[in-house]
Scaffold this motif. Structure first.
Motif, PDB file in Angstrom:
ATOM      1  N   PHE A 265      37.614  38.111  36.207  1.00  0.00           N
ATOM      2  CA  PHE A 265      38.167  36.190  36.368  1.00  0.00           C
ATOM      3  C   PHE A 265      37.882  35.924  35.067  1.00  0.00           C
ATOM      4  O   PHE A 265      37.254  36.206  33.636  1.00  0.00           O
ATOM      5  CB  PHE A 265      37.317  35.732  37.096  1.00  0.00           C
ATOM      6  CG  PHE A 265      38.841  36.632  38.846  1.00  0.00           C
ATOM      7  CD1 PHE A 265      39.883  35.849  39.091  1.00  0.00           C
ATOM      8  CD2 PHE A 265      38.958  38.154  38.947  1.00  0.00           C
ATOM      9  CE1 PHE A 265      40.459  36.042  40.225  1.00  0.00           C
ATOM     10  CE2 PHE A 265      39.174  37.945  40.057  1.00  0.00           C
ATOM     11  CZ  PHE A 265      40.007  37.366  40.889  1.00  0.00           C
ATOM     12  N   ASP A 266      38.387  34.584  35.396  1.00  0.00           N
ATOM     13  CA  ASP A 266      37.355  33.642  34.080  1.00  0.00           C
ATOM     14  C   ASP A 266      36.807  32.604  34.234  1.00  0.00           C
ATOM     15  O   ASP A 266      36.277  33.306  35.387  1.00  0.00           O
ATOM     16  CB  ASP A 266      38.560  32.660  34.165  1.00  0.00           C
ATOM     17  CG  ASP A 266      38.801  31.766  35.094  1.00  0.00           C
ATOM     18  OD1 ASP A 266      37.531  30.182  35.354  1.00  0.00           O
ATOM     19  OD2 ASP A 266      39.386  32.039  36.582  1.00  0.00           O
ATOM     20  N   ASP A 267      35.493  32.571  33.242  1.00  0.00           N
ATOM     21  CA  ASP A 267      34.301  32.129  34.035  1.00  0.00           C
ATOM     22  C   ASP A 267      34.132  30.347  33.832  1.00  0.00           C
ATOM     23  O   ASP A 267      33.602  30.180  33.322  1.00  0.00           O
ATOM     24  CB  ASP A 267      32.870  33.011  32.867  1.00  0.00           C
ATOM     25  CG  ASP A 267      33.648  32.143  31.419  1.00  0.00           C
ATOM     26  OD1 ASP A 267      33.821  31.610  30.769  1.00  0.00           O
ATOM     27  OD2 ASP A 267      33.228  33.169  30.245  1.00  0.00           O
TER      28      ASP A 267
ATOM     29  N   GLY B 209      39.704  47.043  44.845  1.00  0.00           N
ATOM     30  CA  GLY B 209      38.900  45.537  44.254  1.00  0.00           C
ATOM     31  C   GLY B 209      39.030  44.435  44.727  1.00  0.00           C
ATOM     32  O   GLY B 209      38.478  44.062  46.033  1.00  0.00           O
ATOM     33  N   PHE B 210      38.207  44.018  43.976  1.00  0.00           N
ATOM     34  CA  PHE B 210      37.401  43.011  44.419  1.00  0.00           C
ATOM     35  C   PHE B 210      36.649  41.977  42.947  1.00  0.00           C
ATOM     36  O   PHE B 210      37.195  42.580  41.277  1.00  0.00           O
ATOM     37  CB  PHE B 210      35.816  43.284  44.935  1.00  0.00           C
ATOM     38  CG  PHE B 210      34.608  44.101  43.790  1.00  0.00           C
ATOM     39  CD1 PHE B 210      33.563  43.547  43.910  1.00  0.00           C
ATOM     40  CD2 PHE B 210      35.037  45.647  43.807  1.00  0.00           C
ATOM     41  CE1 PHE B 210      32.600  44.372  42.992  1.00  0.00           C
ATOM     42  CE2 PHE B 210      34.229  46.739  42.962  1.00  0.00           C
ATOM     43  CZ  PHE B 210      33.077  45.632  42.840  1.00  0.00           C
ATOM     44  N   LEU B 211      35.609  41.379  43.045  1.00  0.00           N
ATOM     45  CA  LEU B 211      35.352  40.517  41.454  1.00  0.00           C
ATOM     46  C   LEU B 211      33.580  40.010  41.873  1.00  0.00           C
ATOM     47  O   LEU B 211      33.319  40.030  43.122  1.00  0.00           O
ATOM     48  CB  LEU B 211      36.213  38.945  41.367  1.00  0.00           C
ATOM     49  CG  LEU B 211      35.713  38.220  42.489  1.00  0.00           C
ATOM     50  CD1 LEU B 211      36.310  36.789  41.572  1.00  0.00           C
ATOM     51  CD2 LEU B 211      37.273  38.315  43.472  1.00  0.00           C
ATOM     52  N   SER B 212      33.447  39.634  41.100  1.00  0.00           N
ATOM     53  CA  SER B 212      31.772  39.109  40.771  1.00  0.00           C
ATOM     54  C   SER B 212      32.219  37.602  41.650  1.00  0.00           C
ATOM     55  O   SER B 212      33.412  37.239  42.121  1.00  0.00           O
ATOM     56  CB  SER B 212      31.213  39.226  39.928  1.00  0.00           C
ATOM     57  OG  SER B 212      31.347  37.468  38.763  1.00  0.00           O
ATOM     58  N   GLY B 213      30.236  37.391  41.677  1.00  0.00           N
ATOM     59  CA  GLY B 213      30.696  35.751  42.624  1.00  0.00           C
ATOM     60  C   GLY B 213      30.645  34.516  41.650  1.00  0.00           C
ATOM     61  O   GLY B 213      30.453  35.201  40.129  1.00  0.00           O
TER      62      GLY B 213
ATOM     63  N   ILE C 119      32.014  37.203  36.248  1.00  0.00           N
ATOM     64  CA  ILE C 119      32.145  38.452  34.816  1.00  0.00           C
ATOM     65  C   ILE C 119      33.388  37.615  34.717  1.00  0.00           C
ATOM     66  O   ILE C 119      34.314  38.136  35.197  1.00  0.00           O
ATOM     67  CB  ILE C 119      32.713  39.866  35.833  1.00  0.00           C
ATOM     68  CG1 ILE C 119      31.277  40.822  36.101  1.00  0.00           C
ATOM     69  CG2 ILE C 119      33.309  41.320  34.624  1.00  0.00           C
ATOM     70  CD1 ILE C 119      29.917  40.170  34.908  1.00  0.00           C
ATOM     71  N   GLY C 120      33.743  37.252  33.118  1.00  0.00           N
ATOM     72  CA  GLY C 120      34.561  36.750  33.014  1.00  0.00           C
ATOM     73  C   GLY C 120      35.657  37.028  31.344  1.00  0.00           C
ATOM     74  O   GLY C 120      36.106  35.841  30.959  1.00  0.00           O
ATOM     75  N   THR C 121      34.236  37.259  30.555  1.00  0.00           N
ATOM     76  CA  THR C 121      34.697  38.567  30.248  1.00  0.00           C
ATOM     77  C   THR C 121      34.844  39.509  29.871  1.00  0.00           C
ATOM     78  O   THR C 121      33.805  40.391  30.532  1.00  0.00           O
ATOM     79  CB  THR C 121      33.396  37.976  28.692  1.00  0.00           C
ATOM     80  OG1 THR C 121      32.553  37.976  29.430  1.00  0.00           O
ATOM     81  CG2 THR C 121      33.663  36.684  28.654  1.00  0.00           C
TER      82      THR C 121
END
Length: 306
Positions: free
Chosen positions: A159-161, A116-120, A169-171
């Motif tokens: 995540f949230d933006d 798992g990871f997330l955007s910048g 990537i918040g939506t």
């Protein structure tokens, strides 16, 4: 529902959130991992980097002998290292890609099957389309690297933006646009939907799960505080479900489970049960074991009242 919840899902837990000292990869990680894998309630555990080789070997031994499913969280690499997979600065983006490749290496070392990871972070409006293209390219590079070594599956957590992490990537709608593009090169790439992020994303459970039905490959359940910025638990801190200012408790977990059933993410007849993992964190002087026990009680009650 009368059937056991374990007939429908692998119940997991994000170890490095339940035991926050482990976020940086230091300390007696094996001791806390042992406490989880010895609890047969859990079918899956998500760990992150372990810097000391002897400690990593000890954890690997526990994971291998317990038969528990293993996920690897690269989120701490990104958040603590301030990495940006969608940076317009090519050197910065290359650093992020190379660091995540090292996370992939360690994921394979400990026997993980998913990363798992997330955007910048979210850039200015005029740069968002370019950032989205760069993020897709970064993920494709990571996907090819992962596949060159085995069958590790990548899962981008939304995540949230605008509230706390302020990620690109918040939506979940935007996440699906990204996933559609990435899957052209990495067919098993998917999205991780976290109940605790939905209030910060301004999306209902139904909206998020309907949008991601085609792409979801991992689910987290947790809580957040968003109505009082002065509260110590404000933002993406994953307080226990019983937090007096929290957004999620039994009713929201129940609705989330119902939504996961409706989209087919949870199925009794599945060849392989999908994961629903707790992401809860002790705050202040709270004890990890107590927060974990409360989360288990909430999940059982939500399932009982479906």
């Amino acid at each position: 529902m009368k059937d056991s919840l374990h007939d429908y899902m692998k119940v997991g837990i994000v170890h490095f959130m339940a035991y926050p000292f482990a976020l940086g990869g230091e300390g007696e990680i094996a001791t806390s991992v042992a406490g989880i894998v010895e609890d047969e309630f859990f079918d899956e555990i998500e760990i992150t980097r372990i810097n000391d080789q002897a400690e990593r070997d000890a954890v690997k031994g526990l994971l291998t002998s317990s038969g528990i499913a293993v996920g690897f969280g690269a989120q701490p690499y990104i958040l603590k290292g301030k990495l940006n997979l969608n940076s317009l600065d090519e050197a910065e983006r290359t650093t992020a890609i190379d660091t995540l490749k090292s996370a992939i290496d360690q994921a394979y070392e400990v026997g993980a099957t998913k990363l798992g990871f997330l955007s910048g972070p979210k850039p200015p409006a005029q740069d968002r389309q370019k950032a989205l293209e760069l993020l897709a390219d970064s993920i494709i590079q990571l996907g090819h690297y992962a596949k060159s070594k085995g069958d590790l599956v990548l899962s981008l957590e939304t995540f949230d933006d605008s509230t706390d992490k302020k990620a690109l990537i918040g939506t979940n709608r935007l996440a699906c646009e990204l996933a559609l593009e990435v899957r052209k090169a990495i067919p098993d790439f998917g999205l991780m939907v976290d109940l605790s992020h939905l209030p910060m994303q301004g999306e209902t459970i139904r909206q998020a799960l309907s949008a991601t039905e085609e792409f979801i490959n991992h689910a987290h359940i947790g809580n957040c505080v968003i109505r009082d910025p002065a509260d110590p638990a404000y933002g993406d801190l994953h307080p226990h479900f019983g937090h007096p200012k929290g957004e999620n408790h039994v009713p929201q977990v129940r609705e989330f489970l119902r939504g996961l059933l409706d989209i087919g993410y949870l199925r009794e007849d599945a060849d392989e049960r999908n994961v629903v993992a707790f992401e809860v964190q002790p705050l202040g002087d709270q004890r990890s074991a107590v927060i974990i026990a409360e989360a288990k009680r909430v999940l059982r009650e939500a399932w009982r009242t479906l």
